[in-house]
Scaffold this motif. Structure first.
Motif, PDB file in Angstrom:
ATOM      1  N   LEU B  36       0.838  -1.203   0.000  1.00 28.83           N
ATOM      2  CA  LEU B  36       0.000   0.000   0.000  1.00 28.83           C
ATOM      3  C   LEU B  36       0.870   1.249   0.000  1.00 28.83           C
ATOM      4  CD1 LEU B  36      -2.616  -1.006   2.704  1.00 28.83           C
ATOM      5  CD2 LEU B  36      -3.037  -0.819   0.264  1.00 28.83           C
ATOM      6  N   SER B  37       0.357   2.270  -0.697  1.00 24.11           N
ATOM      7  CA  SER B  37       1.067   3.556  -0.677  1.00 24.11           C
ATOM      8  C   SER B  37       0.655   4.316   0.581  1.00 24.11           C
ATOM      9  CB  SER B  37       0.701   4.362  -1.919  1.00 24.11           C
ATOM     10  OG  SER B  37      -0.663   4.736  -1.838  1.00 24.11           O
ATOM     11  N   GLN B  38       1.384   5.387   0.886  1.00 18.05           N
ATOM     12  CA  GLN B  38       1.080   6.199   2.073  1.00 18.05           C
ATOM     13  C   GLN B  38      -0.333   6.797   1.986  1.00 18.05           C
ATOM     14  OE1 GLN B  38       3.185   6.044   4.516  1.00 18.05           O
ATOM     15  NE2 GLN B  38       2.016   7.371   5.866  1.00 18.05           N
ATOM     16  N   GLU B  39      -0.731   7.187   0.774  1.00 17.83           N
ATOM     17  CA  GLU B  39      -2.065   7.789   0.581  1.00 17.83           C
ATOM     18  C   GLU B  39      -3.173   6.761   0.840  1.00 17.83           C
ATOM     19  OE1 GLU B  39       0.448   8.169  -1.716  1.00 17.83           O
ATOM     20  OE2 GLU B  39       0.882  10.200  -1.006  1.00 17.83           O
ATOM     21  N   GLN B  40      -2.904   5.562   0.339  1.00 23.56           N
ATOM     22  CA  GLN B  40      -3.912   4.492   0.530  1.00 23.56           C
ATOM     23  C   GLN B  40      -4.047   4.148   2.016  1.00 23.56           C
ATOM     24  OE1 GLN B  40      -2.041   1.819  -2.277  1.00 23.56           O
ATOM     25  NE2 GLN B  40      -3.911   1.775  -3.542  1.00 23.56           N
ATOM     26  N   ILE B  41      -2.919   4.135   2.718  1.00 21.42           N
ATOM     27  CA  ILE B  41      -2.958   3.858   4.161  1.00 21.42           C
ATOM     28  C   ILE B  41      -3.740   4.962   4.873  1.00 21.42           C
ATOM     29  CG2 ILE B  41      -1.520   3.767   6.260  1.00 21.42           C
ATOM     30  CD1 ILE B  41       0.545   2.234   4.591  1.00 21.42           C
ATOM     31  N   LEU B  43      -6.100   6.815   3.635  1.00 16.24           N
ATOM     32  CA  LEU B  43      -7.523   6.655   3.305  1.00 16.24           C
ATOM     33  C   LEU B  43      -8.156   5.516   4.122  1.00 16.24           C
ATOM     34  CD1 LEU B  43      -9.334   8.126   1.204  1.00 16.24           C
ATOM     35  CD2 LEU B  43      -9.127   6.086  -0.202  1.00 16.24           C
ATOM     36  N   LEU B  44      -7.409   4.441   4.245  1.00 15.85           N
ATOM     37  CA  LEU B  44      -7.917   3.308   5.024  1.00 15.85           C
ATOM     38  C   LEU B  44      -8.118   3.695   6.483  1.00 15.85           C
ATOM     39  CD1 LEU B  44      -6.014   0.142   3.746  1.00 15.85           C
ATOM     40  CD2 LEU B  44      -8.430   0.673   3.554  1.00 15.85           C
TER      41      LEU B  44
END
Lengths: 374, 309
Positions: B36-41, B43-44
């Motif tokens: 996962l990218s930092q942005e996806q983390i 968002l999660l």
């Protein structure tokens, strides 16, 4: 077992299948090797095992979570469905105990809500019927009590008023017998003697009738009574002093009773005097007094080997002035057993008897173990 | 009214701290295992934090309303009121435990790969265990008082056999999961932290036994409540306490779910894949939300019944 417990047990049984499946995976968990496999290609063994184990992890965790969620959903389901039903059942239980004011809560608009509504409507009707019935019973009881009171007053005054002329007849016939005996021939003397016998017999009848009617008005004063001592003492008072017959009296240890001692004394006196009276034609007389303890009452009995009776007429025995033997055979007014029945009934007990002609009779009476109902 | 705002104030404060801790946390090296990218983390975390915070507000609303209801009942010696009082105190402990765990969890993410990490993990694990144990113990005492009280002797005794059977089955799986977790005491892989950082004997005595006891107490409370409810004679009381019972069921199962997930260990959780992992986390958050929502809903029903009288 309640509906809720049944639901839970059914659910648990159904759950056993996935749980056992899950257990199978669990026990075999993490032990996979390629020992049982045929090697067809050169692939890293650890890689294959890892992917299989990952798959098992997924199956295991998913199944476990699934079971957890299913359990929760089942509990929601069981409690939401059975809650209102168990509630209606609890209200029914309270109604059964006589609390007619209780009503079921209408908690939803579905079939169970309709059931609760219908149940409440039924309770309204039942309460109305019960109320009317109670009113009627109360009214009838009042009427019965009034007429009973009138009847008792009537029988008391009749018996009482009859005594005065009877005493006059007896007195004057005695004067005739004593002062004018010389003026009567043999037949005249026989007639006078018959008049006197009849008036004395009628006097006894009136006395018995009076004591019977007095019983209706008498309040019960209960106390603990040693029945063994009482029955023994009464038998000693009643047994004929100079009897030639061989009289065997057997009494076993009996439980104490909680009753009116004066009235119970009367019961024992009537039953024992009957036993003595109806065995007087036998040379070897046997009278047995005993008891049996039952769940809610104690049964006492008096057994004799006397004249007995035909069971066909058993229904008449406890009625007033009912006699199965002629006065010539056995004297008496026919009120004794009626008095026994009335006293025992006042204590909340029962009387009954068994007998056979010439083989004797057994008279039973029961008394409640605890405080009797007056 | 003041007390209600005190509860809300606490909820706002801890939510702010939690959000700050969550969104400014340094990158977790183990996240790279999930690809996962930092942005996806980020968002999660957001999708998890929002329902989590909503749960706290439900909890605070429910507890403040329950306290208000218990305080406004005239007859404080009434057995039902005493029971609800014990529920208020007990659920307060459980809710405080939940909030503290979330906050400590947020703080822990700042100490990954430091010597403080194991200590914070141990504290966090005990926060999962002991506030819940105390809370359920208090509630169970309330239920026991209700059982033994003279005027409620007509109530059926709950079937403790079924209770014990369910807890035994769940506990068997839980114990199995814990002791087959290879990283329960320590981890050789720097990207996979250990679960407990405790020797097996301490895991058994200070984690497993208290957790199973908590579940047993929870099931016992819920079964007894289920037996009591049909005997209530007021609609609002019936509905209110039924909803609180549903809340307690959900809270018990949330505890079972989170303890089971924890016992799997981080390595196994990563291995099952992101999809299933997220599904489990959302189930946990939603279940907890449902629990406190029903608590709030039930308490509100009870309070309304007071106003209507």
């Amino acid at each position: 077992m309640g509906i809720r417990t049944k639901f839970l047990i059914i659910f648990l049984l159904i759950s056993i299948v996935p749980l056992l499946t899950l257990s199978y995976f669990s026990f075999d968990y993490g032990r996979n090797t390629l020992e049982e496999w045929g090697h067809v290609a050169r692939i890293n063994e650890e890689e294959i095992v890892q992917s299989i184990n990952d798959l098992r992890d997924i199956i295991f965790i998913s199944s476990f979570i699934f079971i957890i969620l299913i359990t929760l959903v089942t509990l929601f389901f069981v409690y939401s469905i059975t809650g209102p039903i168990v509630h209606i059942a609890s209200i029914a239980g309270q109604i059964r105990k006589g609390n007619f004011s209780k009503r079921a809560l209408v908690l939803s608009a579905d079939e169970i809500g309709e059931l609760a509504k219908g149940f409440n409507i039924m309770l309204d009707s039942l309460q109305e019927v019960h109320k009317n019935l109670e009113k009627k019973v109360h009214e009838r009881t009042r009427q019965l009590e009034a007429s009973n009171k009138d009847l008792e007053a009537f029988s008391y005054s009749v018996s009482h008023d009859l005594r005065a002329p009877l005493r006059a007849i007896d007195g004057f016939s005695q004067i005739l017998e004593e002062d004018y005996a010389a003026k009567f021939d043999h037949e005249g003397k026989r007639v006078i003697a018959t008049i006197r016998n009849s008036t004395q017999q009628m006097g006894t009848l009136i006395d018995d009738l009076l004591s019977f009617s007095r019983l209706g008005r008498k309040a019960i004063k209960s106390e603990t009574i040693d029945m063994t001592e009482l029955a023994k003492a009464i038998f000693d008072e009643l047994k004929p002093a100079n009897s030639k017959r061989n009289m065997q009296f057997t009494i076993s240890k009996m439980p104490k009773a909680y009753a009116d001692s004066m009235l119970i004394r009367q019961v024992w006196a009537n039953l024992l005097s009957n036993a003595i009276k109806f065995t007087n034609k036998k040379e070897n007389t046997s009278i047995t007094v005993g008891s049996t303890v039952q769940k809610e009452s104690i049964v006492y009995y008096v057994k004799d080997n006397g004249a007995g009776f035909n069971m066909k007429y058993v229904g008449k025995l406890f009625g007033v002035f009912q006699r199965l033997h002629s006065p010539q055979e056995f004297e008496g007014s026919g009120v004794g057993l009626a008095i026994v029945a009335r006293i025992i009934s006042k204590h909340g007990g029962n009387v009954w008897t068994k007998g056979k002609v010439d083989k004797g009779a057994t008279f039973y009476f029961s008394l409640p173990k605890r405080k009797p109902i007056s | 009214m003041k007390k209600k705002w005190l509860y809300y104030g606490i909820a706002i404060l801890v939510s702010t701290i939690y959000l700050s801790l969550s969104f400014f946390t340094p990158q977790n090296p183990s996240a790279s295992r999930l690809g996962l990218s930092q942005e996806q983390i980020f968002l999660l975390r957001f999708t998890i934090a929002i329902p989590y915070i909503a749960t706290w507000f439900f909890a605070m609303y429910g507890l403040s309303t329950l306290e208000k209801y218990v305080g406004s009942v005239r007859n404080k010696n009434d057995t039902i009121t005493q029971l609800l009082h014990s529920f208020w105190v007990g659920l307060l402990w459980v809710a405080i435990g939940t909030i503290l765990v979330a906050l400590i969890g947020g703080i822990r993410s700042y100490f990954i790969s430091t010597t403080m990490y194991p200590l914070i993990t141990i504290i966090m694990n005990y926060l999962y265990v002991f506030p819940s144990l105390v809370g359920f113990f208090i509630m169970h005492r309330g239920v026991s008082d209700l059982r033994s009280s003279q005027d409620l002797s007509v109530y059926k005794q709950s079937n403790s056999l079924i209770n014990t059977f369910i807890v035994l089955i769940i506990s068997a799986f839980y114990v199995f999961l814990i002791f087959t977790n290879p990283t329960r005491q320590f981890s050789t892989d720097p990207t996979i932290p250990a679960t407990y950082y405790l020797p097996d004997i301490l895991i058994a005595i200070t984690i497993v036994i208290p957790i199973i006891t908590t579940w047993w107490l929870g099931f016992s409370i819920a079964f007894t409540m289920g037996d009591l409810i049909p005997y209530l004679t007021r609609t609002e009381l019936f509905r209110g306490i039924t909803r609180i019972l549903y809340g307690i069921w959900a809270i018990i199962f949330t505890s079972i779910l989170i303890q089971s997930l924890l016992s799997l260990g981080t390595g196994k959780l990563y291995a099952i894949g992101l999809g299933l992992l997220l599904f489990l986390i959302y189930i946990f958050v939603i279940l907890q939300g449902i629990g406190y929502f029903f608590l709030a809903f039930g308490a509100n029903t009870l309070l309304k019944s007071m106003k209507g009288r």
